[in-house]
Design a protein around this motif. Structure first.
Motif, PDB file in Angstrom:
ATOM      1  N   SER A  39       0.837  -1.217   0.000  1.00 52.07           N
ATOM      2  CA  SER A  39       0.000   0.000   0.000  1.00 52.07           C
ATOM      3  C   SER A  39       0.866   1.258   0.000  1.00 52.07           C
ATOM      4  O   SER A  39       0.415   2.324  -0.405  1.00 52.07           O
ATOM      5  CB  SER A  39      -0.959  -0.017   1.180  1.00 52.07           C
ATOM      6  N   GLU A  42       0.814   2.317  -3.245  1.00 52.28           N
ATOM      7  CA  GLU A  42      -0.578   2.344  -3.728  1.00 52.28           C
ATOM      8  C   GLU A  42      -0.866   1.179  -4.674  1.00 52.28           C
ATOM      9  O   GLU A  42      -1.565   1.332  -5.672  1.00 52.28           O
ATOM     10  CB  GLU A  42      -0.900   3.691  -4.380  1.00 52.28           C
ATOM     11  N   LYS A  44      -2.904  -1.868  -5.281  1.00 48.44           N
ATOM     12  CA  LYS A  44      -4.122  -2.440  -4.715  1.00 48.44           C
ATOM     13  C   LYS A  44      -4.482  -3.732  -5.422  1.00 48.44           C
ATOM     14  O   LYS A  44      -4.023  -4.794  -5.035  1.00 48.44           O
ATOM     15  CB  LYS A  44      -5.249  -1.413  -4.740  1.00 48.44           C
ATOM     16  N   TYR A 194      -0.683  -3.476 -11.951  1.00 53.63           N
ATOM     17  CA  TYR A 194      -1.546  -2.840 -10.938  1.00 53.63           C
ATOM     18  C   TYR A 194      -2.260  -1.617 -11.470  1.00 53.63           C
ATOM     19  O   TYR A 194      -1.864  -1.077 -12.488  1.00 53.63           O
ATOM     20  CB  TYR A 194      -0.699  -2.491  -9.713  1.00 53.63           C
TER      21      TYR A 194
END
Ligand SMILES: *[C@@H]1O[C@H](CO)[C@@H](O)[C@H](O)[C@H]1NC(C)=O
Ligand SMILES: *[C@@H]1O[C@H](CO)[C@@H](O)[C@H](O)[C@H]1NC(C)=O
Ligand SMILES: *[C@@H]1O[C@H](CO)[C@@H](O)[C@H](O)[C@H]1NC(C)=O
Ligand SMILES: *[C@@H]1O[C@H](CO)[C@@H](O)[C@H](O)[C@H]1NC(C)=O
Length: 194
Positions: A39, A42, A44, A194
C-alpha cells in the motif's frame, strides 16, 4: 516546588530526544533496504489488460525499421541465417495498414539463434503512445520461430502503468513478403499489472 512542565531536566530530556530522532531520520537515508507494505506504493488490485496491435517489420526501402547490424562469417551459408542480428524500431499500429494509428513502437533487437529452423531470440521493449498508456512500456524476452502459426513470448516486466508487469504475448503473421522480408505481425498481449 518546581512545576514539572518547566523543569530544566524535562526540557533537556525533550531536546535530547528531539536530537536523537533527527539523527535517526538522517541515518535512515543511508539505509540500503527495508520492507514496505504494497500500500506504500498504492498497489491495490492486480489487473489484467489485453493489448492488440500490428507490428510492422520493414527491411526494404529507404527507411527500413529493422536493420542487420551483425552476422557470423557462416551466416550466409546457413539455411536458418544462424548468427544474424537485427536492431528494430518497428511501428505498432492499430490495423494491418502501416499508415493506421500508431499506438507504440517495438524497440530492441532480434537474433537468429537456431541451427535447426529459422528462429528469433526477441529482446525488445514495447513503448506505447496511446492515451493513458503513453510513456509506459512492457519488456519482451522470448523465442519466436516466425514460420510457426502462433508464437508465444513472455512479458518479463514493465514501466509506468505496467510496473510489476508479467504476462505473455502471442504473435501471428498477418503478411510476410518473401522477396523483401517485410512482415506485418499481429500481436495479442495479456499483461497483469496494478
Ligand atoms: C555475405 O553477406 C554479406 C552481407 O550481405 C556480403 O557482403 C558478402 O558478400 C556475403 N558473402 C558471401 C560469401 O556470400
Ligand atoms: C502509407 O503512406 C505512404 C506515404 O504517404 C504511402 O506511400 C503508402 O502507399 C501508404 N501505404 C498504405 C498501405 O496505405
Ligand atoms: C505522449 O507523450 C509525449 C511526451 O509527454 C507527448 O509529446 C505526446 O504528444 C503524447 N502523445 C499522445 C498520443 O498523447
Ligand atoms: C513483395 O515486395 C515486392 C517489392 O516491393 C513487390 O513487388 C511484391 O508484390 C510483394 N509481394 C507480395 C506478396 O506482397
Amino acid at each position: 516546588m518546581a512545576n514539572p512542565k518547566h523543569s530544566p531536566s524535562v526540557l533537556v530530556l525533550f531536546l535530547v530526544l528531539l536530537l536523537l530522532s533527527i539523527a535517526a531520520s538522517v541515518a535512515n537515508s543511508d539505509v540500503f533496504s527495508k520492507s514496505l507494505s504494497p500500500s506504500a506504493l498504492e498497489l491495490k488490485h492486480e489487473k489484467l489488460t489485453h493489448l492488440h496491435f500490428y507490428f510492422q517489420d520493414i527491411l526494404s526501402g529507404k527507411i527500413p525499421t529493422a536493420i542487420r547490424v551483425a552476422q557470423a562469417p557462416t551466416t550466409n551459408t546457413s539455411s536458418t541465417f544462424f548468427g544474424a542480428v537485427n536492431i528494430i524500431d518497428d511501428p505498432l499500429t492499430v490495423t494491418p495498414n502501416i499508415n493506421s494509428t500508431l499506438v507504440g513502437r517495438a524497440q530492441g533487437l532480434y537474433a537468429l539463434s537456431s541451427q535447426e529452423e529459422a528462429s528469433l531470440m526477441m529482446v525488445m521493449t514495447f513503448s506505447f503512445l496511446e492515451g493513458k498508456y503513453n510513456g509506459s512500456t512492457v519488456s519482451v524476452l522470448g523465442r519466436n520461430p516466425p514460420f510457426n502459426k502462433v508464437r508465444e513470448m513472455p512479458i518479463v516486466g514493465g514501466s509506468g502503468i505496467f510496473r510489476f508487469a508479467r504476462g505473455y504475448a502471442q504473435a501471428r503473421t498477418n503478411t510476410f513478403n518473401l522477396t523483401t522480408g517485410d512482415a506485418c505481425i499481429e500481436y495479442n498481449v495479456y499483461v497483469l499489472h496494478y
